[in-house]
Every structure is written in C-alpha cells, then in structure tokens.
Design a protein around this motif. Structure first.
Motif, mmCIF file in Angstrom:
data_model
loop_
_atom_site.group_PDB
_atom_site.id
_atom_site.type_symbol
_atom_site.label_atom_id
_atom_site.label_comp_id
_atom_site.label_asym_id
_atom_site.label_seq_id
_atom_site.Cartn_x
_atom_site.Cartn_y
_atom_site.Cartn_z
ATOM 1 N N VAL A 277 0.843 -1.209 0.000
ATOM 2 C CA VAL A 277 0.000 0.000 0.000
ATOM 3 C C VAL A 277 0.873 1.251 0.000
ATOM 4 O O VAL A 277 0.607 2.223 -0.725
ATOM 5 C CB VAL A 277 -0.957 -0.014 1.209
ATOM 6 C CG1 VAL A 277 -1.745 1.285 1.295
ATOM 7 C CG2 VAL A 277 -1.903 -1.206 1.130
ATOM 8 N N LEU A 278 1.917 1.243 0.823
ATOM 9 C CA LEU A 278 2.811 2.396 0.912
ATOM 10 C C LEU A 278 3.426 2.726 -0.444
ATOM 11 O O LEU A 278 3.438 3.886 -0.878
ATOM 12 C CB LEU A 278 3.900 2.104 1.948
ATOM 13 C CG LEU A 278 4.906 3.217 2.256
ATOM 14 C CD1 LEU A 278 5.372 3.104 3.704
ATOM 15 C CD2 LEU A 278 6.130 3.123 1.350
ATOM 16 N N LEU A 279 3.925 1.721 -1.144
ATOM 17 C CA LEU A 279 4.571 1.971 -2.431
ATOM 18 C C LEU A 279 3.572 2.424 -3.485
ATOM 19 O O LEU A 279 3.908 3.230 -4.365
ATOM 20 C CB LEU A 279 5.310 0.708 -2.901
ATOM 21 C CG LEU A 279 6.455 0.232 -1.993
ATOM 22 C CD1 LEU A 279 7.180 -0.950 -2.608
ATOM 23 C CD2 LEU A 279 7.434 1.356 -1.711
ATOM 24 N N ALA A 280 2.328 1.934 -3.389
ATOM 25 C CA ALA A 280 1.294 2.410 -4.306
ATOM 26 C C ALA A 280 1.020 3.893 -4.072
ATOM 27 O O ALA A 280 0.850 4.674 -5.025
ATOM 28 C CB ALA A 280 0.012 1.591 -4.118
ATOM 29 N N GLY A 281 0.981 4.299 -2.811
ATOM 30 C CA GLY A 281 0.786 5.710 -2.488
ATOM 31 C C GLY A 281 1.937 6.569 -2.964
ATOM 32 O O GLY A 281 1.736 7.697 -3.431
ATOM 33 N N VAL A 282 3.156 6.052 -2.853
ATOM 34 C CA VAL A 282 4.331 6.790 -3.318
ATOM 35 C C VAL A 282 4.230 7.082 -4.811
ATOM 36 O O VAL A 282 4.473 8.203 -5.267
ATOM 37 C CB VAL A 282 5.623 5.998 -3.013
ATOM 38 C CG1 VAL A 282 6.813 6.593 -3.759
ATOM 39 C CG2 VAL A 282 5.888 5.997 -1.520
ATOM 40 N N ARG A 283 3.875 6.065 -5.578
ATOM 41 C CA ARG A 283 3.767 6.251 -7.040
ATOM 42 C C ARG A 283 2.713 7.299 -7.387
ATOM 43 O O ARG A 283 2.925 8.139 -8.269
ATOM 44 C CB ARG A 283 3.443 4.911 -7.701
ATOM 45 C CG ARG A 283 4.616 3.936 -7.717
ATOM 46 C CD ARG A 283 4.329 2.728 -8.574
ATOM 47 N NE ARG A 283 3.333 1.854 -7.961
ATOM 48 C CZ ARG A 283 3.629 0.847 -7.148
ATOM 49 N NH1 ARG A 283 4.895 0.592 -6.838
ATOM 50 N NH2 ARG A 283 2.684 0.093 -6.630
ATOM 51 N N LEU A 284 1.570 7.253 -6.700
ATOM 52 C CA LEU A 284 0.501 8.221 -6.968
ATOM 53 C C LEU A 284 0.928 9.626 -6.560
ATOM 54 O O LEU A 284 0.691 10.603 -7.287
ATOM 55 C CB LEU A 284 -0.768 7.808 -6.213
ATOM 56 C CG LEU A 284 -2.010 8.683 -6.392
ATOM 57 C CD1 LEU A 284 -2.390 8.781 -7.869
ATOM 58 C CD2 LEU A 284 -3.170 8.121 -5.582
ATOM 59 N N LEU A 285 1.593 9.746 -5.410
ATOM 60 C CA LEU A 285 2.021 11.056 -4.910
ATOM 61 C C LEU A 285 3.042 11.699 -5.838
ATOM 62 O O LEU A 285 2.918 12.874 -6.202
ATOM 63 C CB LEU A 285 2.600 10.901 -3.507
ATOM 64 C CG LEU A 285 3.219 12.155 -2.879
ATOM 65 C CD1 LEU A 285 2.157 13.221 -2.652
ATOM 66 C CD2 LEU A 285 3.910 11.806 -1.567
ATOM 67 N N LEU A 286 4.054 10.931 -6.223
ATOM 68 C CA LEU A 286 5.111 11.496 -7.064
ATOM 69 C C LEU A 286 4.594 11.914 -8.426
ATOM 70 O O LEU A 286 5.108 12.855 -9.035
ATOM 71 C CB LEU A 286 6.257 10.490 -7.225
ATOM 72 C CG LEU A 286 7.109 10.222 -5.984
ATOM 73 C CD1 LEU A 286 8.225 9.243 -6.312
ATOM 74 C CD2 LEU A 286 7.686 11.522 -5.435
ATOM 75 N N GLY A 287 3.576 11.207 -8.914
ATOM 76 C CA GLY A 287 3.018 11.551 -10.208
ATOM 77 C C GLY A 287 2.361 12.918 -10.225
ATOM 78 O O GLY A 287 2.181 13.518 -11.291
ATOM 79 N N GLU A 288 2.018 13.444 -9.034
ATOM 80 C CA GLU A 288 1.326 14.728 -8.951
ATOM 81 C C GLU A 288 2.191 15.838 -8.334
ATOM 82 O O GLU A 288 2.203 16.961 -8.825
ATOM 83 C CB GLU A 288 0.037 14.576 -8.122
ATOM 84 C CG GLU A 288 -0.954 13.588 -8.696
ATOM 85 C CD GLU A 288 -1.453 13.991 -10.075
ATOM 86 O OE1 GLU A 288 -1.563 15.198 -10.350
ATOM 87 O OE2 GLU A 288 -1.716 13.084 -10.881
ATOM 88 N N ILE A 289 2.897 15.533 -7.268
ATOM 89 C CA ILE A 289 3.571 16.599 -6.517
ATOM 90 C C ILE A 289 4.735 17.200 -7.296
ATOM 91 O O ILE A 289 4.977 18.410 -7.229
ATOM 92 C CB ILE A 289 4.056 16.072 -5.139
ATOM 93 C CG1 ILE A 289 4.542 17.228 -4.259
ATOM 94 C CG2 ILE A 289 5.141 15.031 -5.300
ATOM 95 C CD1 ILE A 289 3.503 18.236 -3.898
ATOM 96 N N VAL A 290 5.479 16.399 -8.042
ATOM 97 C CA VAL A 290 6.641 16.932 -8.753
ATOM 98 C C VAL A 290 6.235 17.929 -9.833
ATOM 99 O O VAL A 290 6.772 19.048 -9.884
ATOM 100 C CB VAL A 290 7.508 15.795 -9.334
ATOM 101 C CG1 VAL A 290 8.625 16.359 -10.203
ATOM 102 C CG2 VAL A 290 8.101 14.956 -8.203
ATOM 103 N N PRO A 291 5.269 17.598 -10.718
ATOM 104 C CA PRO A 291 4.844 18.607 -11.705
ATOM 105 C C PRO A 291 4.231 19.850 -11.054
ATOM 106 O O PRO A 291 4.482 20.972 -11.492
ATOM 107 C CB PRO A 291 3.803 17.859 -12.552
ATOM 108 C CG PRO A 291 4.116 16.412 -12.359
ATOM 109 C CD PRO A 291 4.612 16.300 -10.955
#
Length: 429
Positions: A277-291
């Motif tokens: 679950v943690l790694l799934a959240g990481v992927r979703l977060l990085l896809g939005e926060i960086v841009p």
C-alpha cells in the motif's frame, strides 16, 4: 492567535493537507485550468493518504513485533520516544503554544533560507518539523529563552536543519533516483550520512561494487526478485521465531483468541501488505507533486525541490530497505548490550525507527558501498542511533524527563547544539 493555532494544529500538522495545498498553489501559479487544479490537488491528497495508510499498517505490525521482541529476549530499558517528550512538554511545562508557533517559524525560515541561499529545498514532512520544533522549544526553554526569542531561535535552528539536511543528502539521493527532482526530508539524515561514510570506508568500490538490487538468484528462487515476496520470505520467519521465544503465555493475549503462532504469521503478512500500500501511495504522490511543485519553484523559490518523507524513496531500492532494517536492528541490539558496560542506560531497539530510518540508511549504504557497505554500514548505523539517545538521556533526566530520550538523529544533534553550545552562551548573559 486562535486562528493561527487552528491553522497550525489542524492544517499544517496534517502532512497530507499541507502537501495537497502546496500542490494546489503550484498548479495555480502555473495557471492550470480549474479541472486540472482540482484533479492535481485531490490526487496529491489521495496519494499521501494511501502512503500514510500503508505506513499505519506497517506501524501496527511493528508495534506488535516490538512487544514480542522485548518479551522474547527479556529486554528491560528505555525506548526512545520523541512523542512522549512532546506530550510532557505540552502538558507538564505548558509549552504547547510555543511548540506550535516554533513549528510555523521553522516553515517560514525554511522558505526564506531557500529563497535567499543556494539551498533550494522546501521541507514537506510536517511530522518531522513538529519533532524538531519540540526539541528546539524544550532545550531553548531550559537554556533560559522565553517568548518570541524562544520561538525565533527555535525557528531559525529548525529552518537551517530543514534546508541543510536535504542539501547534504542530495548527492546520494540524486544517484539513487537518477534525477534531481525530489529531495529527502527526514530528520534522521545525519545517521544516513554516517552509514554512507562507513559504507565508503568498508564497502565495495569501482568494478567490485555489487548492489543488493542486482543479486542473481538460482532459477528455483527467481520468485524472490519480486519485492513483496522477498519481503515476505524475510519477515515471516522473523516474526514466527520471535513469537516462539516470547511464548504463548505472553503472545496469546495479543492474538485475540487466535493461535499465537498463526497470528504472528498473519502480522508478518500484514507488514507486507503495508509495504504494498505504501509503495502504491508513493507512485501516486510522485506523479502529482513533482509537476505541481514546478509552479512554486518558478514563482516563489526558483529551482526549489520538494524534500519528502523517507518512504518515498523505498521503491528505488527495495532490497536495500529490508537489508537496512535487519542490519540496523542487529546494530541496535549490539549497542543495547555494549553501552551499559560503559555506564550508559540500556536503550531498547525501536522497531519503527529501525525500519523507516534503518531502511533508508540501507539505501544510502548500498548506493555508496554496495552490499558489503550496506551490511557493515547498517550495523554501524544501528549502533550510532542507539549511542546518541544514550548520550542524551542524562540531559533529559536533569530536565525532569525521567527515563526519556529521543531517536531522530538530527533532532538529537539540535538538542546537543542547545545543551553544549547555545545554553552556556545564553547563561553567560
């Protein structure tokens, strides 16, 4: 003041909301459409909440493991806990308002320093900032500071740490991630760099350097190249062996009527679920926060980088995370028995710190010194993060915090800065 306290206590201390609002600001500064702003903000919030849910699952499993570990191996001593220090400071010393305002001051100083210096890092791990605010407020208070001076000094010290620690770690983070888009925002960074230094001295270099991520397995064991299966193969025996040592008399009541060995097995599986679950959240977060963060970088702090919590980096080197957890735990156990022979208090291993800080340190050790560096560096890291709280416990006892100490290395160093440097200077006046 009531509005400020509400914002600090109910918004800024909620990391998911803070990061979502920052993402929204970044999108607005880029003049994105209403739909894009709403989508990016909500996805950032969702990603962080999924990450937090994974962390909570892991924490629940590790709390259980810590209990059976302490019982199974008959350990008595002090478990480092900044949370208990925070509670005593707010309730017994009445420093809740000062801690909250210092929290806000750290964030403001962080932005100012990033804007005015070459350290372009915005520290976004709200909980870590809260612990730094607690430590600077408590030690500033006992150094004789009061009121606005207490808040400003604590804010400045915390603000410097908030930009300096990501800057120090960034060369290794850049190597691990393969980019310069994100930074590490976790106040255990001095410990990570300590492991990196040990790994550089004792690890592999050049062509001899072999990453734990590149380990070659026989065909029959290729299934272990799956991150989650490899974690399961490590954690299941660890939990079962430990619960057998703890015994049914102790572990049975923790199992809710279920067979105590089967419950330990399922808790190990729950740990793996938390990682998933943690790694799934990481992927979703990085896809939005960086841009989204590019908007802030372009307008408020040119070239700014978001400094994010340590689990964000687990997907980049998952085998090193597990290796770091195991080796750090070994180091903390060694230190637990060795340090009392030199007159220090016995510091019990904290499994949450060993996993999150130890796992991140494992990434650093592996990146610098390969497998050998990660193993030797991890054991040294475990000893190091036990030694510092042991050194601090006497100071806390003198302040009235009985059998209490903290574990996040950077906050401990900040405490030493007050106790050994600022306190004598301030008392001279």
């Amino acid at each position: 003041m009531g509005v400020i306290n509400f914002i600090i206590e109910n918004i800024l201390t909620q990391a998911s909301i803070t990061i979502a609002l920052i993402a929204m600001l970044g999108l607005l500064l880029q003049k994105k459409s209403v739909g894009q702003v709403i989508s990016g903000t909500l996805k950032t919030l969702l990603g962080f909440q999924v990450l937090s849910a994974g962390s909570s699952i892991i924490v629940g499993s590790l709390v259980y493991f810590g209990e059976i570990f302490t019982e199974g191996f008959n350990m008595q001593g002090v478990i480092p806990s900044i949370e208990s220090i925070n509670g005593q400071a707010m309730n017994d010393l009445g420093l809740g308002r000062d801690i909250a305002l210092t929290f806000l001051a750290i964030f403001i100083f962080n932005i100012l320093i990033a804007r005015l210096t070459k350290w372009k890092y915005i520290f976004l791990t709200g909980q870590a900032i809260l612990w730094m605010a607690t430590m600077t407020t408590v030690f500033g208070y006992f150094a004789g500071l009061r009121g606005i001076v207490l808040i400003l000094v604590g804010g400045f010290v915390g603000g410097v740490f908030a930009v300096a620690m990501p800057a120090i770690a960034q060369p290794i983070i850049r190597k691990v991630t393969g980019s310069d888009d994100i930074a590490l925002g976790h106040f255990c960074t001095i410990g990570y760099m300590f492991e990196a230094g040990v790994a550089w001295v004792f690890g592999e270099r050049g062509e001899d350097k072999k990453s734990i991520e590149d380990i070659k397995l026989p065909a029959a064991f290729e299934f272990l190249q799956d991150t989650y299966l490899s974690v399961m193969v490590v954690m299941v025996p660890l939990y079962i062996i430990t619960v057998i040592f703890a015994g049914e008399a102790f572990a049975g009541p923790l199992s809710g009527g279920q067979n105590y060995i089967m419950f330990a097995f399922l808790q190990a599986i729950q740990f793996v679920v938390g990682v998933y679950v943690l790694l799934a959240g990481v992927r979703l977060l990085l896809g939005e926060i960086v841009p989204a963060f590019r908007g802030i970088a372009m307008k408020l702090v040119p070239d700014a980088k978001p400094a994010l919590d340590c689990p964000v980096f687990f997907p980049y080197s998952p085998n090193a995370v597990i290796l770091g957890f195991i080796t750090t735990t070994i180091g903390t156990v060694i230190a637990m028995f060795v340090l009392p022979t030199f007159g220090f208090a016995m510091i019990l291993p904290g499994m949450l710190t060993n996993f999150f800080a130890g796992g991140t340190a494992g990434i650093f050790g592996n990146a610098v010194g390969g497998r050998r560096g990660a193993i030797i560096g991890g054991i040294a890291h475990g000893f190091f993060i036990t030694l510092l709280p042991a050194l601090l416990i006497g100071i806390f006892n003198g302040m009235g915090f009985v059998n209490a100490t903290a574990t996040d290395v950077d906050t401990v160093v900040a405490a030493f800065l007050y106790a050994w440097i600022l306190s004598p200077i301030l008392k001279a006046f």
